[in-house]
Every structure is written in structure tokens, then in C-alpha cells.
Design a protein around this motif. Structure first.
Motif: not given
Length: 255
Positions: A99-103
Motif C-alpha cells: 500500500y505504501q508503494v502504491k501511495r
């Protein structure tokens, strides 16, 4: 001080640029602290007492290694006879969760396309940011063979090695076909024949991380760890990962 600087200058042709800069920088900090103090064992011990209260244990040990080596080289190693390194526990950069990669992808790609390309080189190809990636040239990218040549003059082990360009990353490099082979992929602004500064991308990345609430445990280098973790999570082969990482043992990969 002059003897120490003369030793470093003598070694300059044999050392990597970063090694020379590190030695020079730390010696200059040491000289600045010493100023007019007598160059003796008492004041050298006082310098390290100052370091241990103002710097990390890792930095303290780095100064210890460099000063001991330099003093020994000029025949004054006995000035540090009673000084020893302290226990230091390195904290590796954390990897980013999905989810951090996506953000981060959304934030970085919208704001700084050049930085996002830089990040993808680290994530997919595990190329070291400061010492290797910023010094890559267009001619090092072999699109037909889907590989990147990491030249011996920029690689950590001084050996020329190749890494693969994973299929998802290949389209991001299509624009390089319009550039000359001698141009740097990440050039100094206004001059494609010179590389950008050592810490340029690190600072740009850190600014975005800070704005998004990421602590200093997350770094530009976190993308390398993220790529390695995701490769294994997606069923990748450990031996192939070792080759792509350019690690010489599986112990390094395990770590």
C-alpha cells in the motif's frame, strides 16, 4: 595534519572517489575540532569522547577506523593505542509495503518523473543510487538484450557485470533510443555530458518521504530492499535474485 593530508593525497589515485572524499571529510572535521590543541593522545581521546556524545555509534566507529589507519600510515598509530570501537548495530533501510508503494508511486510519478525513473532502476535492477546509477550512460543500456552493463569503473567491486531489465520496466526506457550513447541517463541540469550530484536524488526523495510522514528508517535505498522482497514473494528464484543483486554469496541475499 599536513602528514595526514599528504598520505590521503598519495592514496587518491588508488582509492575510489567516494573513499577519498570520506577520508578527507572526516580528517577535516577532526582538524576543525583540534584547532590549536596539541596533537597528542589526550586530545585525540577527547575528540572521540566528543564524537560518542554527538554522533551515532556507527559514525564513531567510522572515524575510529579512518583515523587509526591514517595515523598508523604516518607512524603515529600509538596515539590511538587505548581507543577501541564501540558496539554498533546497523539498522537497514525498511522496505515499503504494497500500500505504501502504491501511495509513493502516485506521489512521485505525478510530481517528479525523473525521480520515479530513478526509483524504478533501483527497484527492478538493484543498482546502487549514488555510486552507480547516477553514473550510468545511455550506452550502458542494452535494450535488445534486455540488460544493463554496470561498468567496472563505477561498480562497487570494480568488475563489469550485467543485470537483467525485467519486462515491466522495459517500456520505461524506450525514450533512451533518442539519446546519444555518451549521455548520462541522469545528467546534471543543462549538461548531459556530466552526471547529477551524488545526493541530488536522495534529497528529492527524502523531501517527498518527509511530506508523506515516513520516518528516516525509510530511504531511497528502501526501494532495493522492496524489490528483493517482492521478487521472492512473487515466487522468484533465490539464485537468480543473487545474480541480479550482484551479491557474491547467498548469505548476503539471506541478510
Amino acid at each position: 595534519p599536513q602528514l595526514l593530508l599528504a598520505y590521503v593525497e598519495e592514496c587518491k589515485p588508488r582509492w575510489r572517489k567516494k573513499t577519498y572524499q570520506t577520508h578527507t571529510s572526516k580528517l577535516n572535521v577532526f582538524f576543525e575540532w583540534m584547532k590549536e590543541r596539541p596533537f597528542d593522545e589526550i586530545n585525540i581521546r577527547a575528540f572521540f569522547r566528543h564524537l560518542i556524545t554527538h554522533r551515532s555509534t556507527g559514525t564513531y566507529n567510522d572515524y575510529m577506523s579512518i583515523l587509526r589507519k591514517c595515523l598508523t600510515a604516518i607512524g603515529q598509530g600509538d596515539l590511538m593505542t587505548d581507543l577501541k570501537k564501540v558496539k554498533s548495530y546497523a539498522t537497514p533501510a525498511k522496505y515499503f509495503q504494497a500500500y505504501q508503494v502504491k501511495r509513493l508511486k502516485s506521489a512521485i510519478s505525478d510530481r517528479d518523473q525523473e525521480l520515479w525513473l530513478f526509483v524504478q532502476f533501483i527497484y527492478y535492477c538493484f543498482i546502487r543510487p549514488g555510486t552507480e546509477l547516477r553514473l550510468l550512460k545511455v550506452g550502458d543500456i542494452h535494450l535488445d538484450d534486455k540488460s544493463i552493463r554496470v561498468r567496472g569503473d563505477i561498480s562497487k567491486n570494480r568488475k563489469t557485470e550485467y543485470v537483467s531489465i525485467p519486462a515491466p520496466f522495459l517500456p520505461q526506457l524506450a525514450h533512451l533510443t533518442r539519446l546519444d550513447p555518451i549521455e548520462y541517463i541522469f545528467p546534471k541540469p543543462g549538461d548531459p555530458t556530466k552526471p547529477m550530484g551524488m545526493n541530488t536524488m536522495r534529497r528529492r526523495h527524502r523531501m517527498i518521504l518527509r511530506e508523506m510522514g515516513f520516518t528516516t528508517e525509510y530511504k531511497l535505498y528502501s526501494w532495493k530492499h522492496t524489490g528483493a522482497v517482492n521478487y521472492i514473494k512473487n515466487g522468484g528464484n533465490v539464485k537468480q535474485l543473487q545474480i541480479q543483486l550482484r551479491h557474491h554469496s547467498l548469505d548476503q541475499v539471506d541478510q
